[in-house]
Design a protein around this motif. Structure first.
Motif, PDB file in Angstrom:
ATOM      1  N   ASP A 248       1.068  -1.015  -0.210  1.00 57.17           N
ATOM      2  CA  ASP A 248      -0.044  -0.205  -0.211  1.00 57.17           C
ATOM      3  C   ASP A 248       1.187   1.282  -0.024  1.00 57.17           C
ATOM      4  O   ASP A 248       0.051   1.859  -0.375  1.00 57.17           O
ATOM      5  CB  ASP A 248      -1.075   0.019   1.647  1.00 57.17           C
ATOM      6  N   GLU A 249       2.453   1.688   0.312  1.00 60.82           N
ATOM      7  CA  GLU A 249       2.432   2.235   0.592  1.00 60.82           C
ATOM      8  C   GLU A 249       3.593   2.552  -0.773  1.00 60.82           C
ATOM      9  O   GLU A 249       3.866   3.703  -1.169  1.00 60.82           O
ATOM     10  CB  GLU A 249       4.145   2.470   1.604  1.00 60.82           C
ATOM     11  N   CYS A 250       3.678   1.531  -1.549  1.00 62.16           N
ATOM     12  CA  CYS A 250       4.808   1.327  -2.589  1.00 62.16           C
ATOM     13  C   CYS A 250       3.679   2.275  -3.322  1.00 62.16           C
ATOM     14  O   CYS A 250       3.931   3.048  -4.570  1.00 62.16           O
ATOM     15  CB  CYS A 250       4.684   0.258  -2.827  1.00 62.16           C
ATOM     16  N   ILE A 251       2.618   1.701  -3.164  1.00 60.73           N
ATOM     17  CA  ILE A 251       1.197   2.769  -4.285  1.00 60.73           C
ATOM     18  C   ILE A 251       0.844   3.832  -4.210  1.00 60.73           C
ATOM     19  O   ILE A 251       1.102   4.616  -5.269  1.00 60.73           O
ATOM     20  CB  ILE A 251      -0.333   1.809  -4.245  1.00 60.73           C
ATOM     21  N   GLN A 252       1.301   3.833  -2.884  1.00 63.81           N
ATOM     22  CA  GLN A 252       1.242   5.930  -2.425  1.00 63.81           C
ATOM     23  C   GLN A 252       2.333   6.038  -3.045  1.00 63.81           C
ATOM     24  O   GLN A 252       2.306   7.182  -3.204  1.00 63.81           O
ATOM     25  CB  GLN A 252       1.028   6.190  -0.996  1.00 63.81           C
ATOM     26  N   ALA A 253       3.418   5.624  -3.091  1.00 62.63           N
ATOM     27  CA  ALA A 253       4.599   6.397  -3.531  1.00 62.63           C
ATOM     28  C   ALA A 253       4.664   6.457  -5.108  1.00 62.63           C
ATOM     29  O   ALA A 253       5.706   7.756  -5.423  1.00 62.63           O
ATOM     30  CB  ALA A 253       6.395   5.688  -3.618  1.00 62.63           C
ATOM     31  N   MET A 254       3.907   5.919  -5.838  1.00 63.12           N
ATOM     32  CA  MET A 254       4.270   6.322  -7.249  1.00 63.12           C
ATOM     33  C   MET A 254       3.142   6.614  -7.070  1.00 63.12           C
ATOM     34  O   MET A 254       3.006   7.334  -8.499  1.00 63.12           O
ATOM     35  CB  MET A 254       3.108   4.266  -8.357  1.00 63.12           C
ATOM     36  N   ALA A 255       2.349   6.544  -6.898  1.00 62.11           N
ATOM     37  CA  ALA A 255       0.865   8.133  -6.936  1.00 62.11           C
ATOM     38  C   ALA A 255       1.906   9.390  -6.679  1.00 62.11           C
ATOM     39  O   ALA A 255       1.474  10.763  -7.624  1.00 62.11           O
ATOM     40  CB  ALA A 255      -0.032   8.550  -6.127  1.00 62.11           C
ATOM     41  N   GLN A 256       2.818   9.538  -6.102  1.00 60.92           N
ATOM     42  CA  GLN A 256       4.103  10.832  -5.826  1.00 60.92           C
ATOM     43  C   GLN A 256       4.518  11.334  -6.900  1.00 60.92           C
ATOM     44  O   GLN A 256       4.642  11.925  -6.871  1.00 60.92           O
ATOM     45  CB  GLN A 256       4.348  10.721  -4.102  1.00 60.92           C
ATOM     46  N   VAL A 257       5.612  10.003  -6.851  1.00 60.96           N
ATOM     47  CA  VAL A 257       5.788  10.327  -7.921  1.00 60.96           C
ATOM     48  C   VAL A 257       5.370  10.899  -9.745  1.00 60.96           C
ATOM     49  O   VAL A 257       5.884  11.569  -9.991  1.00 60.96           O
ATOM     50  CB  VAL A 257       7.090   8.190  -8.619  1.00 60.96           C
ATOM     51  N   GLY A 258       4.186  10.170  -9.855  1.00 62.30           N
ATOM     52  CA  GLY A 258       3.346  10.558 -10.991  1.00 62.30           C
ATOM     53  C   GLY A 258       3.344  11.999 -11.183  1.00 62.30           C
ATOM     54  O   GLY A 258       4.019  12.573 -11.710  1.00 62.30           O
ATOM     55  N   GLN A 259       2.978  12.927  -9.342  1.00 60.69           N
ATOM     56  CA  GLN A 259       2.009  13.466  -9.416  1.00 60.69           C
ATOM     57  C   GLN A 259       3.709  14.624  -9.149  1.00 60.69           C
ATOM     58  O   GLN A 259       3.291  15.914 -10.382  1.00 60.69           O
ATOM     59  CB  GLN A 259       1.642  14.153  -8.096  1.00 60.69           C
ATOM     60  N   ALA A 260       5.073  14.449  -9.358  1.00 59.94           N
ATOM     61  CA  ALA A 260       6.080  15.205  -9.110  1.00 59.94           C
ATOM     62  C   ALA A 260       6.468  15.287 -10.552  1.00 59.94           C
ATOM     63  O   ALA A 260       7.603  15.967 -10.823  1.00 59.94           O
ATOM     64  CB  ALA A 260       7.396  14.100  -8.608  1.00 59.94           C
ATOM     65  N   MET A 261       5.911  14.646 -11.729  1.00 59.28           N
ATOM     66  CA  MET A 261       6.979  13.896 -13.726  1.00 59.28           C
ATOM     67  C   MET A 261       6.523  15.542 -13.904  1.00 59.28           C
ATOM     68  O   MET A 261       4.984  15.763 -13.996  1.00 59.28           O
ATOM     69  CB  MET A 261       5.816  13.060 -13.570  1.00 59.28           C
ATOM     70  N   PRO A 262       7.183  15.972 -14.646  1.00 57.55           N
ATOM     71  CA  PRO A 262       7.027  16.870 -15.375  1.00 57.55           C
ATOM     72  C   PRO A 262       6.040  16.818 -16.502  1.00 57.55           C
ATOM     73  O   PRO A 262       5.565  15.079 -17.088  1.00 57.55           O
ATOM     74  CB  PRO A 262       7.858  17.653 -15.922  1.00 57.55           C
ATOM     75  N   ALA A 263       4.587  17.321 -16.866  1.00 52.46           N
ATOM     76  CA  ALA A 263       4.254  16.998 -18.802  1.00 52.46           C
ATOM     77  C   ALA A 263       4.422  16.300 -19.235  1.00 52.46           C
ATOM     78  O   ALA A 263       4.845  15.469 -20.445  1.00 52.46           O
ATOM     79  CB  ALA A 263       2.990  18.054 -18.440  1.00 52.46           C
ATOM     80  N   SER A 264       5.714  17.398 -19.757  1.00 54.03           N
ATOM     81  CA  SER A 264       6.552  16.588 -20.694  1.00 54.03           C
ATOM     82  C   SER A 264       6.904  14.905 -20.545  1.00 54.03           C
ATOM     83  O   SER A 264       7.040  14.560 -21.470  1.00 54.03           O
ATOM     84  CB  SER A 264       7.760  17.136 -20.303  1.00 54.03           C
ATOM     85  N   LEU A 265       6.816  14.310 -19.692  1.00 56.83           N
ATOM     86  CA  LEU A 265       6.734  13.231 -19.260  1.00 56.83           C
ATOM     87  C   LEU A 265       5.562  12.027 -18.950  1.00 56.83           C
ATOM     88  O   LEU A 265       5.509  11.324 -18.300  1.00 56.83           O
ATOM     89  CB  LEU A 265       7.840  12.745 -18.593  1.00 56.83           C
ATOM     90  N   ARG A 266       4.545  12.901 -18.951  1.00 56.03           N
ATOM     91  CA  ARG A 266       2.890  12.386 -19.410  1.00 56.03           C
ATOM     92  C   ARG A 266       2.504  12.095 -20.421  1.00 56.03           C
ATOM     93  O   ARG A 266       1.171  13.034 -20.190  1.00 56.03           O
ATOM     94  CB  ARG A 266       2.574  12.820 -17.816  1.00 56.03           C
ATOM     95  N   GLU A 267       2.660  11.413 -20.944  1.00 53.83           N
ATOM     96  CA  GLU A 267       1.897  10.975 -22.578  1.00 53.83           C
ATOM     97  C   GLU A 267       1.215  12.619 -23.717  1.00 53.83           C
ATOM     98  O   GLU A 267       0.572  13.079 -23.875  1.00 53.83           O
ATOM     99  CB  GLU A 267       0.462  10.368 -21.615  1.00 53.83           C
ATOM    100  N   THR A 268       3.121  13.142 -23.684  1.00 56.61           N
ATOM    101  CA  THR A 268       1.995  14.145 -24.028  1.00 56.61           C
ATOM    102  C   THR A 268       2.816  14.328 -25.481  1.00 56.61           C
ATOM    103  O   THR A 268       3.016  14.776 -26.344  1.00 56.61           O
ATOM    104  CB  THR A 268       2.700  15.561 -24.178  1.00 56.61           C
ATOM    105  N   GLY A 269       4.160  13.027 -25.647  1.00 55.65           N
ATOM    106  CA  GLY A 269       5.032  13.060 -26.813  1.00 55.65           C
ATOM    107  C   GLY A 269       5.897  13.421 -27.493  1.00 55.65           C
ATOM    108  O   GLY A 269       6.205  14.836 -28.235  1.00 55.65           O
ATOM    109  N   LEU A 270       6.250  14.877 -25.961  1.00 51.93           N
ATOM    110  CA  LEU A 270       7.827  15.971 -25.982  1.00 51.93           C
ATOM    111  C   LEU A 270       9.184  15.437 -25.581  1.00 51.93           C
ATOM    112  O   LEU A 270       9.833  15.703 -25.781  1.00 51.93           O
ATOM    113  CB  LEU A 270       6.783  17.258 -25.026  1.00 51.93           C
ATOM    114  N   GLY A 271       9.263  14.873 -24.407  1.00 52.98           N
ATOM    115  CA  GLY A 271       9.984  14.281 -23.930  1.00 52.98           C
ATOM    116  C   GLY A 271      10.911  12.894 -23.551  1.00 52.98           C
ATOM    117  O   GLY A 271       9.953  12.090 -24.204  1.00 52.98           O
ATOM    118  N   GLY A 272      11.644  12.510 -22.840  1.00 52.22           N
ATOM    119  CA  GLY A 272      11.932  11.241 -23.215  1.00 52.22           C
ATOM    120  C   GLY A 272      13.059  11.083 -23.610  1.00 52.22           C
ATOM    121  O   GLY A 272      13.614  11.513 -24.685  1.00 52.22           O
ATOM    122  N   LEU A 273      12.410   9.641 -24.702  1.00 52.61           N
ATOM    123  CA  LEU A 273      12.332   9.323 -26.116  1.00 52.61           C
ATOM    124  C   LEU A 273      11.949   9.902 -27.068  1.00 52.61           C
ATOM    125  O   LEU A 273      12.758  10.101 -28.139  1.00 52.61           O
ATOM    126  CB  LEU A 273      11.617   7.586 -25.857  1.00 52.61           C
TER     127      LEU A 273
END
Lengths: 299, 220
Positions: A248-273
């Motif tokens: 359950d704490e791993c799930i919370q950690a995943m939520a927090q990591v997701g919130q900390a991710m910039p928009a360019s790395l969240r399915e915008t096709g801009l950052g990363g690869l």
């Protein structure tokens, strides 16, 4: 419906029930449908998954030509019996990539939990089906267990790449598959929870960076790693290895990591690869300048 | 960050045409929701995309998915990729607009769909929260705009001023069948919109019977 993995494990342990039985009962209660209805609905989903994996193994190609044909290559490679990671692992990877190649080619898939991550879970399931000779009923139970783990993750963290990155899609799928694999292999509910924690931890931080915004690259091969990671996490849990951080704490950690991710790395096709020179070149080739202009304005 | 998922079938499923559950299957569901406000194919629809939807709709097939939903097709229907052509053949003037600002309903996968049917104008603001599951966070019907919590299932009913008793009967009727988690009544110039968040989806025969008794009722 359960809100936490530990509540689910406790309920199953106290009632001496399997996770799958408990979850089916809960589904009937919240939906008002009969056991027969929910069972048949899951059976239809299973049929769609089997069809997609079989279709992809024959070799399909996406409209852009970016993906396709690699599950078929893997199939031919397996036939030589010289793989480094063993045939169980590669049969999972093959079914996972086959399914996602069908998805990229706009074929019919079953989202598990999403279309972009639709290969991971069937990959693991079909490998176990072969190795453990699982019956069709056992496969349907596998899907109920996986579904409830995904439901908890979806409500506590999220399963969309646009909000949480690929960890929320392939990471969640891998955790779902790991928990169900443990149960199918005879592990306890507590071991399933350990597998969830291990699988999620190992893909924490994975970004969603699709080239040209298409669910093709790196999605197809991310499902290969999702399936492989699930089998490793399940084996670790079955061997008695444990995660220091509870599921359950791993799930919370995943939520927090997701919130900390910039928009360019969240399915915008801009950052990363997607943001690499090659990634941008492909985007321009497929969509011309219009998409580039938008990405400049937004980026 | 978490969503409003209720069923294992929100996670294992839907069976759908690829490539994206949030940008394709979820988009079909958004189109279907818009269609349900009218119970017919509109003559004009304009789809405003925001954030991830604005940047990636073309690669994800979001345009054909919303068109398919507006035509009443299911996410696994093989005709989904041809939906824009089918829409044109059905006389639907369909436009897509990439908006550059933030989502008015605070989600990266947002589509605001405007519909015109006859003299009427409707608007529905929805987001695709992942795995094909959607939320509807605002609707405008009969000139009345209602901000919603987002979670489905939702019953929507418009009652003109002279028919408020009928609306109250509907609320009582529904309450006998399912728990109502939230009830909103928004008054306009000549009537009111009732938005009722249901604790559980109704069975198809119950929906059919209710829609027969209350013809302007919409279930999302």
């Amino acid at each position: 419906m359960f809100n936490r993995i530990d509540e689910l494990v406790q309920a199953a342990t106290q009632n001496h029930q399997s996770l799958a039985e408990l979850i089916m009962q809960a589904e009937c209660e919240t939906s008002g449908q009969s056991q027969r209805q929910v069972w048949q609905r899951m059976a239809q989903n299973l049929t769609a998954m089997e069809a997609a994996a079989a279709q992809g193994a024959q070799g399909v190609r996406s409209a852009t030509g970016l993906t396709g044909g690699e599950a078929a290559k893997l199939c031919a490679y397996r036939a030589k019996n010289q793989s480094l990671s063993g045939d169980l692992m590669l049969s999972a990877v093959q079914a996972a990539m086959a399914t996602n190649e069908v998805n990229a080619a706009m074929g019919v898939v079953c989202a598990t939990p999403t279309a972009g991550s639709s290969g991971t879970l069937p990959g693991v399931m079909m490998a176990l089906k072969q190795q453990r000779h699982l019956t069709r009923d056992a496969l349907i139970r596998f899907l109920f267990t996986a579904g409830e783990i995904g439901l908890i993750i979806a409500n506590q963290a999220g399963i969309a790449g646009a909000t949480g990155g690929c960890q929320a899609e392939v990471g969640s799928a891998s955790a779902m598959a790991a928990a169900a694999a443990v149960e199918a292999a005879g592990g306890t509910p507590a071991q399933s929870a350990q597998a969830v924690a291990i699988a999620l931890s190992n893909l924490l931080g994975l970004v969603c960076d699709p080239i040209a915004g298409l669910v093709e690259v790196p999605c197809v091969k991310r499902n290969a790693i999702g399936a492989g990671n699930a089998l490793i996490a399940a084996d670790l849990a079955l061997a008695g290895c444990t995660s220091l951080i509870p599921a359950d704490e791993c799930i919370q950690a995943m939520a927090q990591v997701g919130q900390a991710m910039p928009a360019s790395l969240r399915e915008t096709g801009l950052g990363g690869l997607a943001g690499t020179p090659t990634g941008q070149k492909i985007r321009t080739k497929i969509f011309g300048q219009t998409m580039g202009a938008i990405s400049d304005a937004k980026g | 960050m978490g969503g409003n998922y209720r069923s294992v079938f929100d996670i294992i499923g839907p069976v759908m045409i690829g490539p994206s559950s949030s940008h394709t299957a979820g988009a079909v569901a958004l189109g279907q929701a818009a269609r349900k406000l009218l119970w017919q194919t509109p003559h004009k629809a304009t789809v405003h995309y925001y954030e991830s939807f604005a940047l990636t709709h073309r690669g994800h097939g979001t345009d054909y998915a919303i068109a398919a939903g507006l035509l009443g097709l299911a996410p696994a229907d093989a005709r989904v990729p041809q939906a824009p052509q089918l829409a044109r053949q059905a006389g639907l003037d369909l436009r897509f607009v990439e908006e550059s600002g933030p989502s008015p309903i605070h989600h990266p996968n947002t589509a605001v769909i405007e519909l015109w049917a006859g003299q009427q104008h409707f608007q529905i603001s929805g987001c695709s929260i992942g795995g094909g599951t959607i939320e509807i966070r605002a609707v405008t019907m009969h000139g009345i705009s209602v901000q919603l919590a987002g979670a489905l299932p939702l019953a929507l009913y418009y009652a003109p001023d002279h028919a408020q008793l009928r609306a109250r009967q509907l609320v009582q009727h529904l309450r006998q069948l399912v728990p109502i988690k939230r009830r909103q009544i928004k008054r306009g110039q000549a009537g009111a919109v009732y938005a009722l968040n249901l604790g559980q989806a109704l069975a198809t025969p119950q929906v059919e019977q209710l829609m027969h008794q209350y013809p302007d009722l919409t279930f999302l």
